[in-house]
Enzyme design. Structure first.
Site, PDB file in Angstrom:
ATOM      1  N   ASP A  44       0.743  -0.797   0.322  1.00  0.00           N
ATOM      2  CA  ASP A  44      -0.402   0.093  -0.127  1.00  0.00           C
ATOM      3  C   ASP A  44       1.066   1.031  -0.198  1.00  0.00           C
ATOM      4  O   ASP A  44       0.918   2.439   0.835  1.00  0.00           O
ATOM      5  CB  ASP A  44      -0.780  -0.314   1.222  1.00  0.00           C
ATOM      6  CG  ASP A  44      -1.860  -1.451   1.338  1.00  0.00           C
ATOM      7  OD1 ASP A  44      -2.119  -1.822   0.520  1.00  0.00           O
ATOM      8  OD2 ASP A  44      -1.431  -1.703   2.527  1.00  0.00           O
TER       9      ASP A  44
ATOM     10  N   GLU B 131     -11.152  -1.104  -3.960  1.00  0.00           N
ATOM     11  CA  GLU B 131     -10.282  -0.764  -2.576  1.00  0.00           C
ATOM     12  C   GLU B 131      -8.829   0.893  -2.904  1.00  0.00           C
ATOM     13  O   GLU B 131      -8.833   0.024  -4.342  1.00  0.00           O
ATOM     14  CB  GLU B 131      -9.955  -1.582  -1.870  1.00  0.00           C
ATOM     15  CG  GLU B 131      -9.228  -2.964  -1.940  1.00  0.00           C
ATOM     16  CD  GLU B 131      -8.755  -3.594  -0.824  1.00  0.00           C
ATOM     17  OE1 GLU B 131      -8.899  -3.847  -0.180  1.00  0.00           O
ATOM     18  OE2 GLU B 131      -6.780  -4.363  -1.137  1.00  0.00           O
TER      19      GLU B 131
END
Lengths: 322, 322
Positions: free
Chosen positions: A15, A198
Site C-alpha cells: 500500500d 479498494e
C-alpha cells in the site's frame, strides 16, 4: 536522461504512498509487515527511498479501536499542516460477515518537519461517514477550492467487501457532504476470490481526473481499475465518472509479478515524468494467511498517455536489481 | 575502483548476516522487526541486497519453545548443506533474573537453492550446551578440519546477561566438547546499562582468528569488542584468546550513528576488500521498549589492517543515500 529506477524499490512495504513535497524530498509511507505503527521516510531521489532511515511517528494503542492491523497510511500536506490517514481496528478477528472491522482515522502534525518527533503528532479521531461499517484506504485531493475525500467502505446492502465513495470535506478529518458511491465490484476481474473495490488513488492530468483502484482478492488476482471524470464536471455526481470495463494494470505471470495494486502517483526527480507507485508479490505459494506474509514489495513505474489523454500503465515492471 | 556502498544498506534489519556463496550471490538474513520468521534474500552485489526480494524460509510456531522473538539468524553452508542457526523462546516475558529465555535452534535445507521453498527446511532441534540457560547469537566456523561453535550464554554464577563460549561440534547441531568461556562482561564499556557479551563474529586473517562481539545495552552504549588468537593455537583454550581492553567500534555521536554492533564479515564483489556488516540506530529518543522500535538498520563498511595484522574498523559510516 530519465532516471533508472531500481525495482523492487522498497522491500516489504505494501500500500505504498509517495508524496513529493515543496522541500524537494520524496516522503514515503506504507503498511509495515507487523501492522503495528506508522513510519515516514524521505529522500531526494526515488532510489534513495530504498535506503532512507524511517522514523516512527505513531504507534498502535494497547487496546481499543486503534490497536490492531494499522493499514495503508497516506501522508498529506493540507494548508500548511501534515496529516496522515490510516485504517485501524480493535481485533484481527473477522465479523459476522467474514470481514475485517477497520475504520478510518486521521492524525495531524503541526511541526514543519513531520519526522522530528512522535510527540508532534496529534490524533484527530475517526473520519466518520454516513455508515458505521468496514472502511479503509482513504485519500484526499483538492480541486477548485474544494477538498475531497475518497475511500473504500462496506455497504451491507451491496455484495462484497467494499465499494468506492467520495465526499467533500469540511476540514481534514470531517466530511461536509453525504458520501456518494462511485464504483462497486461488478466485472469478473473485480470479483475474483473476493468482491473488492479498494485503494483509490487520484491523478489530475489532461483536464481529467483519473481514479485508479484495486479489485478482487489480494493474491495474483489483484488488479487495478480506473474511473475517469472531466475536471469541470461535478465530482460528487457518480454520473460524472466513467468506469473502465477492463483492468488497467494486472499480474504478469511471465515475469512473476503477481497482484499489482494499491497504487499511488508521483513524479520523477525533474518533475517531467509521471510515475505510478504500487505493490506486487513475486511468489504465490504462501504458507498460511497471505496477510501475514510480508513479501509485498513497493515498485515504481514511469507511464505515459494515449492520444485521448488517458494514462497507459502497461505491464508490471520486472525486477532489475543486481 | 572500489564499489561505493550506499548506507544504510538495508532498512530495519538488525543482527545482519551476509554470506558470499560459491554461486556468486551474497545471501543475507537478519532479525526482522516482528521477530516472527526467518527470511533469506540474495543479490550479486551488496548494494543489490537493498532491493532483493526476500523469501520466507521458516515461521515461528504457534506455541512452545520456538514461538516468540526469533532472533539473529545466521545462514551457513556446511559440507554441501544449508543451515540456519537462530534463537527463539516461548514468551516475551522476562524470567526471575529479569532475562529473556531464548535457546538456540538449527534448521537445515538439503535443496541446492535455500530460497526455493519453505518446505525444504527441516528442524534439527535445539543446539544443547552444558547449561540450560539463556542462549543466543551462535555462529560457526571451520579450521583445520574441525568445526567450532561460538555463542553467547548466561551463567547464573556470573554477573550479567551473557558471556561468550566456544566448543567443537560433532555435527552442525550437536556439540562435541564441553563449552569453555572466552569472555565475560568486565570492562566499563561492557557493562553500561546491562552486563553483556553477545553477537560473536569470526574473522580469519593474517594467521590470526579475530572474534568481534557486542557489549553493554543495545542503545547508544552498544559497542564492539574483540578477542584474538593465533591460528595455530588451541582455539578451545581460553588462554589462546587475548581480549582487547578497549572497544574496537562504537557510537559516533557526531554523525548520529548510535550503538553499532552485532556484526558479521564479508568481502567486496571482487573479493579483495574485507567488509564489516553491522547494525546501528540513528535516534535515541525511542518511545517504549527499544526492542520494538524497528529502526536498527544494516550498514556495511570496508576496513583495513594495522602493521601488526589487526583489523582497524574506524568509526561508523555516516549515511550517504540521496
Amino acid at each position: 536522461m530519465a532516471e533508472t529506477y531500481i525495482n523492487p524499490l522498497i522491500i516489504q512495504r505494501a500500500d505504498p504512498y509517495i508524496y513529493k513535497h515543496t522541500d524537494g524530498y520524496y516522503y514515503f509511507t506504507a503498511s509495515v509487515p507487523a501492522y503495528n505503527l506508522i513510519e515516514i521516510r524521505r529522500a531526494k531521489t526515488l532510489n534513495g527511498l530504498a535506503h532512507a532511515a524511517p522514523r516512527t511517528v505513531w504507534r498502535k494503542h494497547e487496546s481499543g479501536a486503534m490497536s490492531k492491523l494499522i493499514w495503508a497510511p497516506e501522508l498529506h500536506f493540507i494548508d500548511g499542516h501534515w496529516f496522515i490517514y490510516f485504517a485501524a481496528t480493535d481485533t484481527e478477528e473477522l465479523d459476522e460477515l467474514g470481514m475485517f472491522t477497520h475504520r478510518m482515522y486521521c492524525i495531524e502534525c503541526d511541526a514543519e518537519d513531520p519526522m522530528a518527533s512522535e510527540d508532534n503528532w496529534v490524533e484527530r479521531g475517526q473520519v466518520k461517514t454516513d455508515k458505521d461499517t468496514f472502511s479503509l484506504d482513504a485519500t484526499t485531493f483538492e480541486h477548485n477550492g474544494k477538498r475531497y475525500y475518497v475511500w473504500a467502505q462496506k455497504d451491507k446492502a451491496i455484495k462484497g467487501n467494499s465499494n468506492l465513495y467520495i465526499a467533500e470535506m469540511a476540514n481534514p478529518w470531517t466530511l461536509k457532504t453525504k458520501p456518494v458511491m462511485l464504483s462497486k465490484p461488478e466485472f469478473d476481474w473485480e470479483i475474483k476470490g473476493f468482491w473488492v473495490n479498494e485503494g483509490p488513488a487520484v491523478l489530475h492530468r489532461n483536464h481529467k481526473f483519473f481514479m485508479t483502484y484495486s479489485a478482487s482478492a489480494t493474491d495474483e488476482n489483484y488488479a487495478m481499475g480506473m474511473l475517469t471524470a472531466a475536471d469541470d464536471s461535478d465530482l460528487l455526481d457518480p454520473a460524472s465518472w466513467q468506469k473502465s470495463p477492463k483492468p488497467v494494470f494486472q499480474s504478469d505471470l511471465s515475469t512473476n509479478q503477481l497482484g499489482p495494486g494499491h497504487n499511488s502517483f508521483t513524479v520523477s526527480e525533474d518533475g517531467q515524468q509521471d510515475i505510478m507507485v504500487y505493490h506486487c508479490r513475486n511468489y504465490s505459494d504462501i504458507k498460511g494467511d497471505p496477510l501475514y506474509d510480508p513479501n509485498r514489495h513497493t515498485l515504481v513505474k514511469p507511464f505515459s498517455y494515449d492520444d485521448n489523454g488517458y494514462p497507459v500503465f502497461g505491464k508490471p515492471v520486472p525486477y532489475n536489481y543486481l
